[in-house]
Design an enzyme around this catalytic site. Sequence first.
Site, PDB file in Angstrom:
ATOM      1  N   HIS A  17       0.846  -1.206   0.000  1.00 54.36           N
ATOM      2  CA  HIS A  17       0.000   0.000   0.000  1.00 54.36           C
ATOM      3  C   HIS A  17       0.884   1.259   0.000  1.00 54.36           C
ATOM      4  O   HIS A  17       0.627   2.200  -0.751  1.00 54.36           O
ATOM      5  CB  HIS A  17      -0.873   0.052   1.260  1.00 54.36           C
ATOM      6  CG  HIS A  17      -1.936  -0.994   1.347  1.00 54.36           C
ATOM      7  ND1 HIS A  17      -2.101  -1.790   2.455  1.00 54.36           N
ATOM      8  CD2 HIS A  17      -2.915  -1.370   0.480  1.00 54.36           C
ATOM      9  CE1 HIS A  17      -3.128  -2.604   2.280  1.00 54.36           C
ATOM     10  NE2 HIS A  17      -3.640  -2.379   1.078  1.00 54.36           N
ATOM     11  N   LYS A  41     -17.874  -6.439   5.756  1.00 55.53           N
ATOM     12  CA  LYS A  41     -16.556  -7.070   5.835  1.00 55.53           C
ATOM     13  C   LYS A  41     -16.101  -7.115   7.282  1.00 55.53           C
ATOM     14  O   LYS A  41     -16.163  -6.103   7.981  1.00 55.53           O
ATOM     15  CB  LYS A  41     -15.548  -6.210   5.056  1.00 55.53           C
ATOM     16  CG  LYS A  41     -14.972  -6.873   3.841  1.00 55.53           C
ATOM     17  CD  LYS A  41     -13.850  -6.018   3.273  1.00 55.53           C
ATOM     18  CE  LYS A  41     -13.483  -6.470   1.888  1.00 55.53           C
ATOM     19  NZ  LYS A  41     -12.443  -5.627   1.287  1.00 55.53           N
ATOM     20  N   ARG A  90      -2.652  -6.205  -8.540  1.00 51.70           N
ATOM     21  CA  ARG A  90      -1.595  -7.193  -8.324  1.00 51.70           C
ATOM     22  C   ARG A  90      -1.722  -8.346  -9.301  1.00 51.70           C
ATOM     23  O   ARG A  90      -0.763  -9.024  -9.604  1.00 51.70           O
ATOM     24  CB  ARG A  90      -1.662  -7.740  -6.894  1.00 51.70           C
ATOM     25  CG  ARG A  90      -1.184  -6.782  -5.844  1.00 51.70           C
ATOM     26  CD  ARG A  90      -1.680  -7.144  -4.482  1.00 51.70           C
ATOM     27  NE  ARG A  90      -3.120  -7.000  -4.407  1.00 51.70           N
ATOM     28  CZ  ARG A  90      -3.833  -7.145  -3.309  1.00 51.70           C
ATOM     29  NH1 ARG A  90      -3.252  -7.468  -2.183  1.00 51.70           N
ATOM     30  NH2 ARG A  90      -5.139  -6.981  -3.333  1.00 51.70           N
ATOM     31  N   SER A 128      -2.979  -7.678   2.859  1.00 57.88           N
ATOM     32  CA  SER A 128      -3.237  -7.588   4.303  1.00 57.88           C
ATOM     33  C   SER A 128      -3.632  -8.961   4.831  1.00 57.88           C
ATOM     34  O   SER A 128      -3.208  -9.366   5.925  1.00 57.88           O
ATOM     35  CB  SER A 128      -4.358  -6.593   4.578  1.00 57.88           C
ATOM     36  OG  SER A 128      -4.011  -5.328   4.100  1.00 57.88           O
TER      37      SER A 128
HETATM   38  P1  ADP Z   1      -9.854  -3.406  -0.528  1.00 58.12           P
HETATM   39  O1  ADP Z   1     -10.550  -4.242   0.487  1.00 58.12           O
HETATM   40  O2  ADP Z   1     -10.585  -2.153  -0.869  1.00 58.12           O
HETATM   41  O3  ADP Z   1      -9.331  -4.097  -1.746  1.00 58.12           O
HETATM   42  P2  ADP Z   1      -7.146  -3.300   0.413  1.00 58.12           P
HETATM   43  O4  ADP Z   1      -6.661  -2.613   1.650  1.00 58.12           O
HETATM   44  O5  ADP Z   1      -6.984  -4.761   0.341  1.00 58.12           O
HETATM   45  O6  ADP Z   1      -8.629  -2.835   0.293  1.00 58.12           O
HETATM   46  O7  ADP Z   1      -6.455  -2.654  -0.850  1.00 58.12           O
HETATM   47  C1  ADP Z   1      -6.570  -1.292  -1.152  1.00 58.12           C
HETATM   48  C2  ADP Z   1      -5.932  -1.048  -2.510  1.00 58.12           C
HETATM   49  O8  ADP Z   1      -4.547  -1.324  -2.425  1.00 58.12           O
HETATM   50  C3  ADP Z   1      -6.472  -1.951  -3.627  1.00 58.12           C
HETATM   51  O9  ADP Z   1      -6.533  -1.198  -4.822  1.00 58.12           O
HETATM   52  C4  ADP Z   1      -5.427  -3.032  -3.746  1.00 58.12           C
HETATM   53  O10 ADP Z   1      -5.373  -3.579  -5.050  1.00 58.12           O
HETATM   54  C5  ADP Z   1      -4.170  -2.232  -3.438  1.00 58.12           C
HETATM   55  N1  ADP Z   1      -3.115  -3.081  -2.908  1.00 58.12           N
HETATM   56  C6  ADP Z   1      -3.191  -3.962  -1.898  1.00 58.12           C
HETATM   57  N2  ADP Z   1      -2.024  -4.585  -1.702  1.00 58.12           N
HETATM   58  C7  ADP Z   1      -1.168  -4.078  -2.632  1.00 58.12           C
HETATM   59  C8  ADP Z   1       0.195  -4.344  -2.991  1.00 58.12           C
HETATM   60  N3  ADP Z   1       0.904  -5.270  -2.367  1.00 58.12           N
HETATM   61  N4  ADP Z   1       0.734  -3.632  -4.006  1.00 58.12           N
HETATM   62  C9  ADP Z   1      -0.004  -2.726  -4.668  1.00 58.12           C
HETATM   63  N5  ADP Z   1      -1.297  -2.440  -4.409  1.00 58.12           N
HETATM   64  C10 ADP Z   1      -1.878  -3.113  -3.403  1.00 58.12           C
END
Ligand code: ADP
Length: 155
Positions: A17, A41, A90, A128
């Site tokens: 992130h 969620k 990803r 996460s």
């Molecule tokens: P959500 O539940 O909205 O997908 P996340 O916290 O999992 O929330 O992810 C938020 C954003 O960050 C999403 O667009 C996701 O694709 C991106 N993201 C998550 N992990 C990574 C990573 N390792 N590298 C790049 N982008 C990421």
Amino acid sequence: MKPVVFPGSFDPVTNGHLDLIKRARAIFGAVVVVVLHNPQKQTKFTVQERVSLLKEALRAEENITLDSAEGLLADYMKTHGYTTVVRGLRSAHDWNQERTQVYFNKRFNPALETVFLPADEKYQFISSSAVKEAVAAGGDVCDLVPPCVADVLKK
Ligand code: ADP
């Protein structure tokens, strides 16, 4: 240029992130990171905890602000006068989920545009949920998350 909005669960924030946030800032000048509260969620951390972890992880960074929201992202964007969302990709699996979101965002707020940034090669396998699973199984995730998150997950 208006800031770009980076919405997500951030449960908790990972180095993937953080990389995306900084890359988005390099393109758009400023980023608003929005922690979304989705009652459907189940999360490990509350919205307040997720915001404080992000705040700590981004303490030294300029032109990055934090906010939280519930309800439709499309409405949040309209209310605050923001027009662009950035999301990370990803894998094809991410894209399949994002397509629905793009459709709904447009449906409820036609002015909203979504820009996708590919995950950096180094971070493409970090999520996460994978981090939480690894910790639950006794793994060390220090190189996958910022130090404040590693500390909280250890406890
Ligand atoms: P959500 O539940 O909205 O997908 P996340 O916290 O999992 O929330 O992810 C938020 C954003 O960050 C999403 O667009 C996701 O694709 C991106 N993201 C998550 N992990 C990574 C990573 N390792 N590298 C790049 N982008 C990421």
